[in-house]
Design a protein around this motif. Sequence first.
Motif, PDB file in Angstrom:
ATOM      1  N   LYS A  17      39.623  56.037  36.582  1.00 56.74           N
ATOM      2  CA  LYS A  17      40.001  56.672  35.308  1.00 56.74           C
ATOM      3  C   LYS A  17      38.813  57.448  34.741  1.00 56.74           C
ATOM      4  O   LYS A  17      38.957  58.572  34.273  1.00 56.74           O
ATOM      5  CB  LYS A  17      40.485  55.609  34.308  1.00 56.74           C
ATOM      6  CG  LYS A  17      41.853  55.041  34.662  1.00 56.74           C
ATOM      7  CD  LYS A  17      42.327  54.012  33.646  1.00 56.74           C
ATOM      8  CE  LYS A  17      43.703  53.463  34.025  1.00 56.74           C
ATOM      9  NZ  LYS A  17      44.193  52.425  33.123  1.00 56.74           N
ATOM     10  N   ARG A  52      50.034  58.126  36.212  1.00 57.87           N
ATOM     11  CA  ARG A  52      50.189  56.722  35.752  1.00 57.87           C
ATOM     12  C   ARG A  52      49.862  56.600  34.269  1.00 57.87           C
ATOM     13  O   ARG A  52      50.637  56.044  33.490  1.00 57.87           O
ATOM     14  CB  ARG A  52      49.249  55.895  36.628  1.00 57.87           C
ATOM     15  CG  ARG A  52      48.762  54.585  36.119  1.00 57.87           C
ATOM     16  CD  ARG A  52      47.890  53.991  37.214  1.00 57.87           C
ATOM     17  NE  ARG A  52      47.187  52.788  36.828  1.00 57.87           N
ATOM     18  CZ  ARG A  52      46.472  52.044  37.673  1.00 57.87           C
ATOM     19  NH1 ARG A  52      46.381  52.388  38.948  1.00 57.87           N
ATOM     20  NH2 ARG A  52      45.854  50.945  37.269  1.00 57.87           N
ATOM     21  N   GLY A  77      47.301  41.617  32.412  1.00 59.57           N
ATOM     22  CA  GLY A  77      46.354  42.183  33.386  1.00 59.57           C
ATOM     23  C   GLY A  77      45.763  43.475  32.848  1.00 59.57           C
ATOM     24  O   GLY A  77      45.703  44.484  33.544  1.00 59.57           O
ATOM     25  N   ASP A 101      43.989  38.762  30.522  1.00 57.91           N
ATOM     26  CA  ASP A 101      43.451  38.925  31.888  1.00 57.91           C
ATOM     27  C   ASP A 101      42.741  37.637  32.257  1.00 57.91           C
ATOM     28  O   ASP A 101      42.613  36.711  31.430  1.00 57.91           O
ATOM     29  CB  ASP A 101      42.514  40.147  31.980  1.00 57.91           C
ATOM     30  CG  ASP A 101      42.534  40.780  33.378  1.00 57.91           C
ATOM     31  OD1 ASP A 101      42.216  40.076  34.355  1.00 57.91           O
ATOM     32  OD2 ASP A 101      42.871  41.969  33.490  1.00 57.91           O
ATOM     33  N   PHE A 102      42.278  37.557  33.497  1.00 57.18           N
ATOM     34  CA  PHE A 102      41.496  36.399  33.919  1.00 57.18           C
ATOM     35  C   PHE A 102      40.182  36.357  33.133  1.00 57.18           C
ATOM     36  O   PHE A 102      39.657  37.407  32.722  1.00 57.18           O
ATOM     37  CB  PHE A 102      41.175  36.491  35.410  1.00 57.18           C
ATOM     38  CG  PHE A 102      42.332  36.199  36.330  1.00 57.18           C
ATOM     39  CD1 PHE A 102      43.028  34.995  36.233  1.00 57.18           C
ATOM     40  CD2 PHE A 102      42.716  37.109  37.305  1.00 57.18           C
ATOM     41  CE1 PHE A 102      44.075  34.708  37.101  1.00 57.18           C
ATOM     42  CE2 PHE A 102      43.768  36.827  38.170  1.00 57.18           C
ATOM     43  CZ  PHE A 102      44.445  35.629  38.064  1.00 57.18           C
ATOM     44  N   ALA A 147      43.796  34.274  30.368  1.00 60.42           N
ATOM     45  CA  ALA A 147      44.919  33.444  30.825  1.00 60.42           C
ATOM     46  C   ALA A 147      45.411  33.971  32.153  1.00 60.42           C
ATOM     47  O   ALA A 147      45.215  35.146  32.475  1.00 60.42           O
ATOM     48  CB  ALA A 147      46.060  33.487  29.808  1.00 60.42           C
ATOM     49  N   ASP A 148      46.076  33.088  32.894  1.00 64.85           N
ATOM     50  CA  ASP A 148      46.781  33.509  34.096  1.00 64.85           C
ATOM     51  C   ASP A 148      48.187  33.884  33.636  1.00 64.85           C
ATOM     52  O   ASP A 148      48.964  33.012  33.219  1.00 64.85           O
ATOM     53  CB  ASP A 148      46.801  32.323  35.080  1.00 64.85           C
ATOM     54  CG  ASP A 148      47.613  32.629  36.327  1.00 64.85           C
ATOM     55  OD1 ASP A 148      48.302  33.663  36.372  1.00 64.85           O
ATOM     56  OD2 ASP A 148      47.558  31.795  37.257  1.00 64.85           O
ATOM     57  N   PHE A 149      48.527  35.171  33.706  1.00 63.98           N
ATOM     58  CA  PHE A 149      49.830  35.577  33.150  1.00 63.98           C
ATOM     59  C   PHE A 149      51.004  35.090  33.996  1.00 63.98           C
ATOM     60  O   PHE A 149      52.154  35.221  33.593  1.00 63.98           O
ATOM     61  CB  PHE A 149      49.899  37.093  32.897  1.00 63.98           C
ATOM     62  CG  PHE A 149      49.832  37.966  34.120  1.00 63.98           C
ATOM     63  CD1 PHE A 149      50.801  37.910  35.111  1.00 63.98           C
ATOM     64  CD2 PHE A 149      48.812  38.889  34.260  1.00 63.98           C
ATOM     65  CE1 PHE A 149      50.731  38.720  36.230  1.00 63.98           C
ATOM     66  CE2 PHE A 149      48.738  39.706  35.390  1.00 63.98           C
ATOM     67  CZ  PHE A 149      49.707  39.613  36.373  1.00 63.98           C
ATOM     68  N   GLU A 175      50.221  47.255  33.905  1.00 63.45           N
ATOM     69  CA  GLU A 175      49.841  48.468  34.632  1.00 63.45           C
ATOM     70  C   GLU A 175      49.116  48.035  35.902  1.00 63.45           C
ATOM     71  O   GLU A 175      47.953  47.624  35.860  1.00 63.45           O
ATOM     72  CB  GLU A 175      48.947  49.349  33.744  1.00 63.45           C
ATOM     73  CG  GLU A 175      48.662  50.705  34.357  1.00 63.45           C
ATOM     74  CD  GLU A 175      47.703  51.546  33.513  1.00 63.45           C
ATOM     75  OE1 GLU A 175      47.666  51.399  32.273  1.00 63.45           O
ATOM     76  OE2 GLU A 175      46.970  52.354  34.115  1.00 63.45           O
TER      77      GLU A 175
HETATM   78  C1  LIG Z   1      44.385  46.938  39.127  1.00 64.30           C
HETATM   79  S1  LIG Z   1      43.764  46.108  37.727  1.00 64.30           S
HETATM   80  C2  LIG Z   1      44.560  47.035  36.441  1.00 64.30           C
HETATM   81  C3  LIG Z   1      43.859  46.960  35.120  1.00 64.30           C
HETATM   82  C4  LIG Z   1      44.521  47.783  34.016  1.00 64.30           C
HETATM   83  N1  LIG Z   1      45.876  47.306  33.761  1.00 64.30           N
HETATM   84  C5  LIG Z   1      44.540  49.242  34.396  1.00 64.30           C
HETATM   85  O1  LIG Z   1      45.568  49.727  34.846  1.00 64.30           O
HETATM   86  O2  LIG Z   1      43.484  49.898  34.270  1.00 64.30           O
HETATM   87  C6  LIG Z   1      44.684  44.567  37.737  1.00 64.30           C
HETATM   88  C7  LIG Z   1      44.261  43.617  36.654  1.00 64.30           C
HETATM   89  O3  LIG Z   1      45.201  42.536  36.605  1.00 64.30           O
HETATM   90  C8  LIG Z   1      44.482  41.334  36.440  1.00 64.30           C
HETATM   91  N2  LIG Z   1      45.313  40.220  36.940  1.00 64.30           N
HETATM   92  C9  LIG Z   1      45.921  40.141  38.157  1.00 64.30           C
HETATM   93  N3  LIG Z   1      46.607  38.973  38.257  1.00 64.30           N
HETATM   94  C10 LIG Z   1      46.450  38.320  37.081  1.00 64.30           C
HETATM   95  C11 LIG Z   1      46.933  37.078  36.574  1.00 64.30           C
HETATM   96  N4  LIG Z   1      47.715  36.275  37.296  1.00 64.30           N
HETATM   97  N5  LIG Z   1      46.586  36.720  35.308  1.00 64.30           N
HETATM   98  C12 LIG Z   1      45.774  37.529  34.570  1.00 64.30           C
HETATM   99  N6  LIG Z   1      45.298  38.728  34.995  1.00 64.30           N
HETATM  100  C13 LIG Z   1      45.625  39.121  36.239  1.00 64.30           C
HETATM  101  C14 LIG Z   1      43.208  41.537  37.246  1.00 64.30           C
HETATM  102  O4  LIG Z   1      42.190  40.629  36.895  1.00 64.30           O
HETATM  103  C15 LIG Z   1      42.892  42.999  36.901  1.00 64.30           C
HETATM  104  O5  LIG Z   1      42.100  43.112  35.753  1.00 64.30           O
END
Ligand SMILES: C[S@@+](CC[C@H](N)C(=O)[O-])C[C@H]1O[C@@H](n2cnc3c(N)ncnc32)[C@H](O)[C@@H]1O
Length: 312
Positions: A17, A52, A77, A101-102, A147-149, A175
């Motif tokens: 980006k 996107r 995320g 996010d994590f 959190a783990d979503f 996203e």
């Molecule tokens: C490809 S990045 C996209 C980040 C942002 N949405 C963007 O488009 O710029 C994916 C993100 O999803 C988060 N993520 C993936 N699985 C996850 C989960 N189960 N819980 C929380 N976050 C998660 C990752 O840590 C990462 O920051």
Amino acid sequence: MGDEAVQATNEDATSCKLSAVQLGYWRDPYVQLMYRKSVRRAPEIHLGYYARVQGFRYLIDKVFEACDTRVQIISLGAGFDTLFWRLTDENKPIQNFVEVDFSGVTSKKCFIIKRNKELLTKVADAESEVKFSRTDLHGNRYHLVAADFSNSQNLQDKFAESEVDYQCPTVILAECALVYADSTKVDTVLSWLGKQFTSMVFINYEQINMEDKFGKVMVDNLWSRGCMLSGVAACKDKQSQISRFTNNGWESATCWTMNEVYSLLPQEDVFRVEKIEMLDEKELLRQLFEHYCITVARKNSPNFNFDSVNFD
Ligand SMILES: C[S@@+](CC[C@H](N)C(=O)[O-])C[C@H]1O[C@@H](n2cnc3c(N)ncnc32)[C@H](O)[C@@H]1O
């Protein structure tokens, strides 16, 4: 594999980006505050991110048009996304904004926001306090939580800390995030979300057509970098993208490939960005666009009509 490889996808996305923003594909004064390592990417990558980001922007603006009350936004995320700051600058009526996010990602984002006045001043009114832990941040307008979503109990606890209002018209964003989580667990979360909120829209960007030749190469490439797409089963085709919502209690869903999204975006701006860098040929871009999509799923109430949230 681990969560580390998944979390690293955030820095990759942010650096793409940043590269596109620096060349003028769209304006985002905040992305360079989130991430500074600029690596110039290929024109196809810039156009992919342009479609996107603009696709999400177009749909989110439609939500604000469709809704004459304040809107709550929850981003799953979220990575280093800067949407909250753009919408705040545009004085959009945001009731609450929650990013999930994590902890490895949220702790870095907390640190970045804390040390940057331009970011920090917008997360809360001047007279209210911003609460920080190492991984979470709570302002009166913005919440960033670890959190783990894919775990609804985890989400429920963090939503409570973030004062999520289940009656407020809500947009949930993902996203390029769901694909990294187990699709059965995501199904459970989608069903849980559908039951909790009175009126909502889900906007999801991720891979599609992953079972054809080009899709298989994409999956193998990520695999070789240690990043498994645990949710790839939902990315088979448009029908699988739609039914993951409609099978889990959502009223309707529509899915567009990025080729379709690209043709529905304001074409004047598309012509402008196509002049920034010359593409030798468009076939690779067309193939890439055929392997990503945006899906909008809806759950309405009589008071808030989200049906009009569409590209059409
Ligand atoms: C490809 S990045 C996209 C980040 C942002 N949405 C963007 O488009 O710029 C994916 C993100 O999803 C988060 N993520 C993936 N699985 C996850 C989960 N189960 N819980 C929380 N976050 C998660 C990752 O840590 C990462 O920051």
